[in-house]
Design an enzyme around this catalytic site. Structure first.
Site, short mmCIF file in Angstrom:
data_model
loop_
_atom_site.label_atom_id
_atom_site.label_comp_id
_atom_site.label_asym_id
_atom_site.label_seq_id
_atom_site.Cartn_x
_atom_site.Cartn_y
_atom_site.Cartn_z
N THR A 1 15.01 -26.85 -33.24
CA THR A 1 15.59 -28.01 -33.94
C THR A 1 17.06 -27.82 -34.27
O THR A 1 17.55 -28.32 -35.28
CB THR A 1 14.78 -28.32 -35.23
OG1 THR A 1 14.76 -27.12 -36.02
CG2 THR A 1 13.38 -28.78 -34.93
N ASN B 1 20.60 -21.76 -35.79
CA ASN B 1 21.98 -21.28 -35.81
C ASN B 1 23.00 -22.41 -35.94
O ASN B 1 24.07 -22.22 -36.53
CB ASN B 1 22.28 -20.47 -34.55
CG ASN B 1 21.84 -19.03 -34.69
OD1 ASN B 1 21.56 -18.56 -35.79
ND2 ASN B 1 21.79 -18.32 -33.58
N TYR C 1 22.94 -24.80 -37.81
CA TYR C 1 23.13 -25.09 -39.24
C TYR C 1 24.21 -24.19 -39.85
O TYR C 1 24.86 -24.55 -40.82
CB TYR C 1 21.80 -24.85 -39.96
CG TYR C 1 21.64 -25.66 -41.24
CD1 TYR C 1 21.26 -26.99 -41.17
CD2 TYR C 1 21.86 -25.09 -42.49
CE1 TYR C 1 21.09 -27.74 -42.33
CE2 TYR C 1 21.70 -25.84 -43.65
CZ TYR C 1 21.31 -27.16 -43.56
OH TYR C 1 21.16 -27.92 -44.70
N ALA D 1 26.89 -23.06 -38.26
CA ALA D 1 28.20 -23.18 -37.63
C ALA D 1 29.22 -23.69 -38.64
O ALA D 1 28.99 -24.70 -39.31
CB ALA D 1 28.11 -24.12 -36.43
N GLY E 1 33.12 -23.49 -38.23
CA GLY E 1 34.45 -23.95 -37.78
C GLY E 1 34.53 -25.41 -37.40
O GLY E 1 35.34 -26.17 -37.96
N ASP F 1 13.04 -16.23 -28.00
CA ASP F 1 11.68 -16.50 -27.49
C ASP F 1 11.69 -17.17 -26.12
O ASP F 1 10.89 -16.82 -25.24
CB ASP F 1 10.90 -17.38 -28.48
CG ASP F 1 10.75 -16.70 -29.84
OD1 ASP F 1 11.37 -15.64 -30.05
OD2 ASP F 1 10.02 -17.25 -30.68
N HIS G 1 31.67 -11.61 -33.10
CA HIS G 1 32.64 -12.40 -33.87
C HIS G 1 33.48 -11.40 -34.66
O HIS G 1 32.94 -10.52 -35.34
CB HIS G 1 31.91 -13.35 -34.83
CG HIS G 1 32.81 -14.40 -35.39
ND1 HIS G 1 33.83 -14.11 -36.27
CD2 HIS G 1 32.89 -15.74 -35.17
CE1 HIS G 1 34.47 -15.24 -36.58
NE2 HIS G 1 33.91 -16.24 -35.92
N HIS H 1 27.39 -12.35 -32.45
CA HIS H 1 27.51 -13.76 -32.84
C HIS H 1 26.84 -14.70 -31.85
O HIS H 1 26.17 -15.65 -32.26
CB HIS H 1 29.00 -14.09 -32.93
CG HIS H 1 29.30 -15.48 -33.40
ND1 HIS H 1 28.86 -15.97 -34.62
CD2 HIS H 1 30.00 -16.51 -32.83
CE1 HIS H 1 29.28 -17.22 -34.78
NE2 HIS H 1 29.97 -17.57 -33.70
N SER I 1 30.44 -24.28 -28.62
CA SER I 1 28.97 -24.24 -28.51
C SER I 1 28.32 -25.54 -28.96
O SER I 1 27.40 -26.04 -28.31
CB SER I 1 28.39 -23.07 -29.30
OG SER I 1 28.84 -23.11 -30.62
N LEU I 2 28.79 -26.11 -30.07
CA LEU I 2 28.18 -27.37 -30.51
C LEU I 2 28.49 -28.47 -29.50
O LEU I 2 27.64 -29.32 -29.21
CB LEU I 2 28.68 -27.76 -31.91
CG LEU I 2 28.22 -26.86 -33.07
CD1 LEU I 2 28.81 -27.34 -34.39
CD2 LEU I 2 26.70 -26.82 -33.17
C1 SIN Z 1 33.55 -19.85 -36.59
O1 SIN Z 1 33.64 -20.76 -37.40
O2 SIN Z 1 34.33 -18.90 -36.54
C2 SIN Z 1 32.42 -19.86 -35.61
C3 SIN Z 1 32.53 -21.04 -34.75
C4 SIN Z 1 32.03 -20.73 -33.37
O3 SIN Z 1 31.23 -19.81 -33.19
O4 SIN Z 1 32.49 -21.39 -32.44
#
Ligand code: SIN
Length: 426
Positions: free
Chosen positions: A10, A39, A41, A43, A45, A202, A223, A327, A367-368
């Site tokens: 989700t 994950n 949730y 995020a 940046g 998984d 990261h 990360h 990624s988002l």
């Molecule tokens: C972050 O805010 O540093 C992580 C954002 C990301 O992984 O792109």
């Protein structure tokens, strides 16, 4: 159980796929813990978007450079081209991206040649997930089952017929027309990570079991700025790259700058690790945010400010000890531009998938964006062929009641470079 589509996970990838499916499609979403334990949730940046058509080339160039040119250029171009439309859609759904005079504000992170990241304070992922959950819960065709674990995929002759899941100690066979894996990353395998502990890969473990094609699994991302806490294990506090994007700087224990803080993550992490090697009794460097006032920091980064304060650190006056931690996993289940795996009627979206967008090192906040664009893709592809598929009740009647994680752990250990040796917790 019989559902047209089963979505496992989700996070933004799973939720966005669900809301883009036609409303006559009966969808089951499952998640191991609560719907918010993903994950996405966490995020902080933001989400990358091109600023206009004339920014596409520059976005592609930044993404390829960060990814060390190991990326799939078509996939990079696809996410860039579809970014504006999806950010507009999120705004329409109610995601409160920061604005000034009615126009989106953009921040910057490492590897971007300009400010092109939309954000919601320092909890962008939470803001997006919350809105998407509302949309999903409003849809009568979508059922969400929490505390429900995927145990196997029903695959025969290269075709996926559903999955087995456990809910309340009950093993259930779910017959479907299509399955979408959105199971996220593998941070749960590491003792120092920004991920939830439940992120144990998984989907990847089942991919190994069923010979589903994986790609780029050697590319793991550290990261560079994760709060160093000696006693802490497992999930650590991420200090968003946008702190550096807004002017924070990395300094060593002597207070000296040792790297351009806005280079891509792999370069900055390597520089931090090199610096840390010099002081084994103090394995960290500092992120310096002392050039900012408390008022600015509490407005722009309220979550991070509060979390640091809870640990006795005042961002406006204290240097923040940081060290790299696991990360993100750039590799995953290989998918095409329509989020399809090599198994018929099995899709993968988000971190579990490998679209090739990220190459060997993901550009910050891509990624988002990838989860949105490839989630929409998966939904469109399923919408276009769902009427031609029938649910097959009699296929694959033998399946496991748990996932064997050992092969995945050994596989990842075999692929990871030596910087990861100390990070594995299993
Ligand atoms: C972050 O805010 O540093 C992580 C954002 C990301 O992984 O792109």
């Amino acid at each position: 159980m019989n559902y047209d589509v089963l979505i496992v996970g989700t996070g933004v990838g799973g939720l966005y796929t669900a809301i883009n499916l036609n409303e006559n499609i009966k969808v089951l979403m499952i998640t191991k813990d609560s719907v918010r334990d993903c994950n996405s949730y966490l995020a902080q940046g933001g989400v990358t978007t091109i600023l206009g058509e004339d920014d596409l080339e520059s976005f592609i160039s930044d993404t390829l450079k960060a990814g060390n040119y190991k990326n799939n250029v078509k996939a990079v171009s696809k996410v860039g081209k579809n970014s504006i439309k999806n950010i507009k859609n999120l705004s329409r759904l109610g995601v409160p991206f920061e604005k000034k005079d009615g126009k989106l504000k953009y921040t910057r992170e490492g590897g971007h040649s300009k400010n092109r990241i939309v954000y919601c304070e320092d909890q962008t992922g939470k803001a997006i997930v919350e809105e998407l959950i509302k949309v999903v819960k409003d849809k009568s065709n979508i059922t969400i089952m929490e505390n429900t674990t995927l145990t196997d995929l029903l695959i025969e002759y290269n075709t996926c017929y559903g999955a087995s899941i456990i809910n309340n100690n009950r093993l259930i066979k779910v017959n479907t027309k299509a399955v979408v894996l959105a199971t996220g990353g593998i941070g749960g395998l590491f003792n120092s990570t920004t991920n939830f502990a439940s992120m144990t890969g998984d989907g990847l473990a089942l991919a190994i079991k069923h010979n589903i094609k994986l790609k780029d699994m050697e590319y793991l991302q550290l990261h560079p700025t994760v709060l160093y806490e000696k006693e802490n294990k497992g999930r650590r506090l991420l200090l968003s790259e946008s702190l550096r994007g807004e002017g924070g700087v990395l300094v060593n224990l002597n207070g000296e700058k040792f790297i351009d803080s806005l280079l891509p993550r792999d370069v900055v992490s390597a520089a931090v690790l090199k610096e840390i090697e010099k002081t084994p009794d103090k394995p960290y460097v500092y992120l310096d945010m002392t050039g900012f006032t408390k008022e600015y920091l509490t407005n722009r980064f309220p979550y991070i400010y509060e979390e640091c304060l809870n640990r006795g650190l005042k961002m406006e006056s204290d240097l923040l000890p940081v060290a790299p931690a696991h990360h993100y996993c750039m590799g995953g289940i290989e998918v095409d531009l329509y989020s399809r795996t090599n198994i018929e009627f099995l899709y993968a979206v988000g971190e579990v998938s490998c679209t090739g967008v990220h190459g060997s090192n993901r550009l910050a906040s891509n990624s988002l964006l990838e989860a949105l664009v490839f989630g929409e893709n998966a939904a469109e592809n399923i919408n276009s062929k769902i009427n031609e598929i029938t649910i097959n009740l009699d296929k694959v009647n033998s399946f496991s009641d748990s996932i064997n994680m050992k092969p995945l752990i050994n596989y990842v250990k075999g692929k990871a470079d030596h910087r990861y040796d100390k990070l594995f917790n299993c």
